[in-house]
Design a protein around this motif. Structure first.
Motif, mmCIF file in Angstrom:
data_model
loop_
_atom_site.group_PDB
_atom_site.id
_atom_site.type_symbol
_atom_site.label_atom_id
_atom_site.label_comp_id
_atom_site.label_asym_id
_atom_site.label_seq_id
_atom_site.Cartn_x
_atom_site.Cartn_y
_atom_site.Cartn_z
ATOM 1 N N ARG B 14 1.338 142.906 -15.754
ATOM 2 C CA ARG B 14 0.784 143.558 -14.566
ATOM 3 C C ARG B 14 -0.583 144.178 -14.828
ATOM 4 N NH1 ARG B 14 6.334 144.835 -13.250
ATOM 5 N NH2 ARG B 14 6.240 146.706 -14.505
ATOM 6 N N LEU B 15 -0.919 144.395 -16.069
ATOM 7 C CA LEU B 15 -2.181 145.073 -16.386
ATOM 8 C C LEU B 15 -3.412 144.361 -15.827
ATOM 9 C CD1 LEU B 15 -1.586 146.310 -20.058
ATOM 10 C CD2 LEU B 15 -1.494 147.657 -17.962
ATOM 11 N N PRO B 16 -3.519 143.028 -16.000
ATOM 12 C CA PRO B 16 -4.708 142.371 -15.444
ATOM 13 C C PRO B 16 -4.820 142.566 -13.941
ATOM 14 C CG PRO B 16 -3.573 140.898 -16.945
ATOM 15 C CD PRO B 16 -2.675 142.089 -16.739
ATOM 16 N N ARG B 17 -3.678 142.673 -13.290
ATOM 17 C CA ARG B 17 -3.696 142.878 -11.845
ATOM 18 C C ARG B 17 -4.220 144.278 -11.517
ATOM 19 N NH1 ARG B 17 0.431 143.372 -7.657
ATOM 20 N NH2 ARG B 17 -0.546 142.523 -5.793
ATOM 21 N N TYR B 18 -3.785 145.283 -12.214
ATOM 22 C CA TYR B 18 -4.332 146.628 -12.034
ATOM 23 C C TYR B 18 -5.836 146.603 -12.252
ATOM 24 C CZ TYR B 18 0.455 148.497 -12.343
ATOM 25 O OH TYR B 18 1.772 148.774 -12.129
ATOM 26 N N TYR B 19 -6.208 145.930 -13.322
ATOM 27 C CA TYR B 19 -7.611 145.843 -13.698
ATOM 28 C C TYR B 19 -8.433 145.261 -12.555
ATOM 29 C CZ TYR B 19 -11.425 145.234 -17.091
ATOM 30 O OH TYR B 19 -12.603 145.320 -17.777
ATOM 31 N N ARG B 20 -7.913 144.222 -11.966
ATOM 32 C CA ARG B 20 -8.590 143.565 -10.853
ATOM 33 C C ARG B 20 -8.736 144.493 -9.645
ATOM 34 N NH1 ARG B 20 -5.413 139.829 -8.670
ATOM 35 N NH2 ARG B 20 -4.464 139.440 -10.709
ATOM 36 N N TYR B 21 -7.671 145.171 -9.290
ATOM 37 C CA TYR B 21 -7.725 146.061 -8.133
ATOM 38 C C TYR B 21 -8.644 147.257 -8.376
ATOM 39 C CZ TYR B 21 -4.387 143.661 -5.197
ATOM 40 O OH TYR B 21 -3.786 142.740 -4.378
ATOM 41 N N LEU B 22 -8.645 147.740 -9.611
ATOM 42 C CA LEU B 22 -9.530 148.863 -9.926
ATOM 43 C C LEU B 22 -10.985 148.434 -9.850
ATOM 44 C CD1 LEU B 22 -7.436 150.405 -12.785
ATOM 45 C CD2 LEU B 22 -8.043 151.536 -10.636
ATOM 46 N N TYR B 23 -11.246 147.202 -10.279
ATOM 47 C CA TYR B 23 -12.600 146.678 -10.196
ATOM 48 C C TYR B 23 -13.051 146.602 -8.733
ATOM 49 C CZ TYR B 23 -16.583 143.542 -10.751
ATOM 50 O OH TYR B 23 -17.835 142.979 -10.717
ATOM 51 N N ASP B 24 -12.154 146.170 -7.880
ATOM 52 C CA ASP B 24 -12.463 146.096 -6.454
ATOM 53 C C ASP B 24 -12.804 147.478 -5.897
ATOM 54 O OD1 ASP B 24 -11.995 143.403 -6.554
ATOM 55 O OD2 ASP B 24 -10.004 143.486 -5.636
ATOM 56 N N LEU B 25 -12.016 148.476 -6.273
ATOM 57 C CA LEU B 25 -12.297 149.843 -5.827
ATOM 58 C C LEU B 25 -13.669 150.291 -6.313
ATOM 59 C CD1 LEU B 25 -8.889 151.691 -6.426
ATOM 60 C CD2 LEU B 25 -9.866 150.949 -4.254
ATOM 61 N N LEU B 26 -13.931 149.989 -7.568
ATOM 62 C CA LEU B 26 -15.205 150.346 -8.193
ATOM 63 C C LEU B 26 -16.364 149.762 -7.392
ATOM 64 C CD1 LEU B 26 -15.407 151.978 -10.775
ATOM 65 C CD2 LEU B 26 -15.673 149.871 -12.062
ATOM 66 N N LYS B 27 -16.228 148.491 -7.026
ATOM 67 C CA LYS B 27 -17.274 147.813 -6.265
ATOM 68 C C LYS B 27 -17.465 148.442 -4.893
ATOM 69 C CE LYS B 27 -16.156 143.488 -6.233
ATOM 70 N NZ LYS B 27 -16.103 142.023 -6.057
ATOM 71 N N MET B 28 -16.370 149.035 -4.378
ATOM 72 C CA MET B 28 -16.456 149.684 -3.066
ATOM 73 C C MET B 28 -16.921 151.135 -3.194
ATOM 74 S SD MET B 28 -13.139 148.276 -0.985
ATOM 75 C CE MET B 28 -11.927 148.150 -2.275
ATOM 76 N N ASP B 29 -17.346 151.499 -4.393
ATOM 77 C CA ASP B 29 -17.828 152.859 -4.656
ATOM 78 C C ASP B 29 -16.770 153.931 -4.426
ATOM 79 O OD1 ASP B 29 -20.453 152.329 -5.555
ATOM 80 O OD2 ASP B 29 -21.070 151.897 -3.494
ATOM 81 N N ILE B 30 -15.515 153.535 -4.619
ATOM 82 C CA ILE B 30 -14.442 154.528 -4.538
ATOM 83 C C ILE B 30 -14.234 155.074 -5.950
ATOM 84 C CG2 ILE B 30 -11.982 154.851 -4.078
ATOM 85 C CD1 ILE B 30 -12.319 152.582 -1.952
ATOM 86 N N THR B 31 -14.424 156.370 -6.104
ATOM 87 C CA THR B 31 -14.403 156.927 -7.466
ATOM 88 C C THR B 31 -13.039 157.461 -7.850
ATOM 89 O OG1 THR B 31 -15.119 159.056 -6.582
ATOM 90 C CG2 THR B 31 -16.831 157.579 -7.437
ATOM 91 N N ARG B 32 -12.182 157.691 -6.863
ATOM 92 C CA ARG B 32 -10.924 158.379 -7.122
ATOM 93 C C ARG B 32 -9.803 157.682 -6.380
ATOM 94 N NH1 ARG B 32 -10.070 164.524 -4.787
ATOM 95 N NH2 ARG B 32 -7.788 164.419 -4.741
ATOM 96 N N THR B 33 -8.667 157.575 -7.011
ATOM 97 C CA THR B 33 -7.524 156.952 -6.333
ATOM 98 C C THR B 33 -6.239 157.630 -6.782
ATOM 99 O OG1 THR B 33 -6.502 154.846 -5.718
ATOM 100 C CG2 THR B 33 -7.140 155.092 -8.010
ATOM 101 N N SER B 34 -5.123 157.185 -6.218
ATOM 102 C CA SER B 34 -3.822 157.742 -6.599
ATOM 103 C C SER B 34 -2.814 156.612 -6.696
ATOM 104 C CB SER B 34 -3.354 158.752 -5.555
ATOM 105 O OG SER B 34 -3.037 158.082 -4.353
ATOM 106 N N SER B 35 -1.720 156.889 -7.356
ATOM 107 C CA SER B 35 -0.684 155.862 -7.465
ATOM 108 C C SER B 35 -0.205 155.459 -6.070
ATOM 109 C CB SER B 35 0.481 156.359 -8.317
ATOM 110 O OG SER B 35 1.040 157.528 -7.771
ATOM 111 N N LYS B 36 -0.192 156.423 -5.164
ATOM 112 C CA LYS B 36 0.213 156.146 -3.793
ATOM 113 C C LYS B 36 -0.728 155.130 -3.136
ATOM 114 C CE LYS B 36 2.634 156.478 -0.132
ATOM 115 N NZ LYS B 36 1.977 156.967 1.091
ATOM 116 N N GLU B 37 -2.005 155.401 -3.211
ATOM 117 C CA GLU B 37 -2.996 154.525 -2.587
ATOM 118 C C GLU B 37 -2.942 153.113 -3.190
ATOM 119 O OE1 GLU B 37 -7.797 154.479 -1.533
ATOM 120 O OE2 GLU B 37 -7.102 155.071 -3.521
#
Lengths: 223, 223
Positions: B14-37
């Motif tokens: 599952r790690l590569p998948r987390y990595y991918r989603y975090l990269y997407d957030l990064l690209k959207m300039d979202i600096t903070r997230t939660s397990s819920k989100e």
DNA sequence: TAGATTGTTAATCGATTAACAATC
DNA sequence: TAGATTGTTAATCGATTAACAATC
């Protein structure tokens, strides 16, 4: 074939592997096998093999085992390989061309019937007797030819649009090679490939091993 | 990084998948997230995300959540992406060339340093500034260049030989694209890809759906 | 401080393995 | 018949989910 209880995805994912091993036995002219023998070859428990197979029916015989050819064909049926699935490839870049030339799919009953792209440099070119067509002609093609599955090998940013279009045309399954989790609201089944995920798992394992080895050296030095 | 307890392969995958989603957030300039989100975006439970991450350490902060960039980089480290893995491709057929041109690997820190084949028609040809070399030169190449991973894209029957040779040369990881379960006695980590397995799972799902639909129609007709 | 969200323990669920009666 | 091996139930194991105290 009556599916009583929903078969878990873990079981389904093992089916192609069984299929592969049975094919190997078949090629070796081995006509008969047992869960025990398969378990040794495959490195899983005999119990699991019997459990997995019994999700779909009793294919064996007490005291005898399984007839290789029969079991092979039955698993083929379960996987839908008798449905004569027809496939197209959208995007004739490197990956698209690699898939077109990958003989394994044909061997498993998937027939490639069309390849599409937008690049004038490749349109008209033939791959295994199939001419690469312009994506604009997709609609009329699908209307005149049965297409069950589309393999999507287009660039990342074009994937959702192309996928949506394929789904609207009534294509039932999409096999997506873009590194993204494609989701559509249409009634279509999507499998996302994520090639690089596998590479990253390999990277993890290499890293883990390195850490372990350096820890061993540390311990030695402390003594 | 001290790995207390063996982390299960389910988590690692599952790690590569987390990595991918975090990269997407990064690209959207979202600096903070939660397990819920993240759970909403990814379609898994927040609980699972927290459990998974805590196999490797506490990357979040109560009341705040996770810093996207920090978590992204940490997962990268866990996956070994900081090790500057150098890769080669053996077999410059369609699949080999597709992988050479697949930019995603470079983006994730895997550097392609060599491509090898035996076909005189492709030797000398350049892909992304890398000249395809003759397989005979592999030994001297590996002696002079750090090679961590070999991607094997050679025909089925040549895979074991080539894999064995790569392992003997000290290459630590093999990524095998031949439709077979490659196993070696050497101290090398192998990931087998099995592309067509994914297609067959898709075939299964399509078949299952067809059966369900025909059963529905049958029921209707009985009434 | 009050609200939010983590890290972590406990409960639940599902998948794998073991055992064995049925039977070829 | 005796031996072998299935199909299937029961036991175990592991992974996922729920719950909540800790704390930012």
């Amino acid at each position: 074939m009556d599916l009583k209880k929903k078969v878990s995805i873990a079981v389904v994912k093992r089916l192609p592997r069984y299929y592969r091993y049975l094919y190997d036995l078949l090629k070796m002219d081995i006509t008969r096998t047992s869960s025990k023998e398969l378990s040794v070859r495959m490195g899983i428990t005999a119990s699991q093999i019997r459990q997995d197979l019994n999700c779909f029916g009793g294919f064996g015989q007490q005291g005898y085992g399984y007839n290789v050819e029969f079991l092979y064909k039955e698993i083929g049926k379960i996987l839908g390989l008798n449905n004569n699935y027809q496939t197209i490839i959208i995007g004739a870049g490197n990956m698209g061309q690699a898939l077109s030339n990958y003989g394994n799919f044909e061997k498993r009953g998937y027939k490639l019937v069309g390849i599409f792209d937008v690049n004038p440099n490749v349109i008209g070119k033939k791959i295994r007797d199939i001419e690469i067509m312009h994506l604009d002609t997709l609609d009329e093609f699908v209307k005149s030819t049965k297409v069950d599955i589309a393999m999507l090998c287009v660039p990342h940013d074009q994937t959702p649009t192309v996928a949506d279009r394929a789904a609207r045309l009534g294509i039932k399954g999409l096999w997506n090679f873009s590194p993204m989790d494609l989701k559509l609201h249409h009634d279509v089944i999507i499998e996302n490939v994520h090639l690089s995920d596998g590479l990253m798992v390999l990277g993890y394992k290499l890293n883990e091993k390195m850490i372990k080895e350096s820890q061993k050296i540390e311990k030695k030095q402390k003594r």
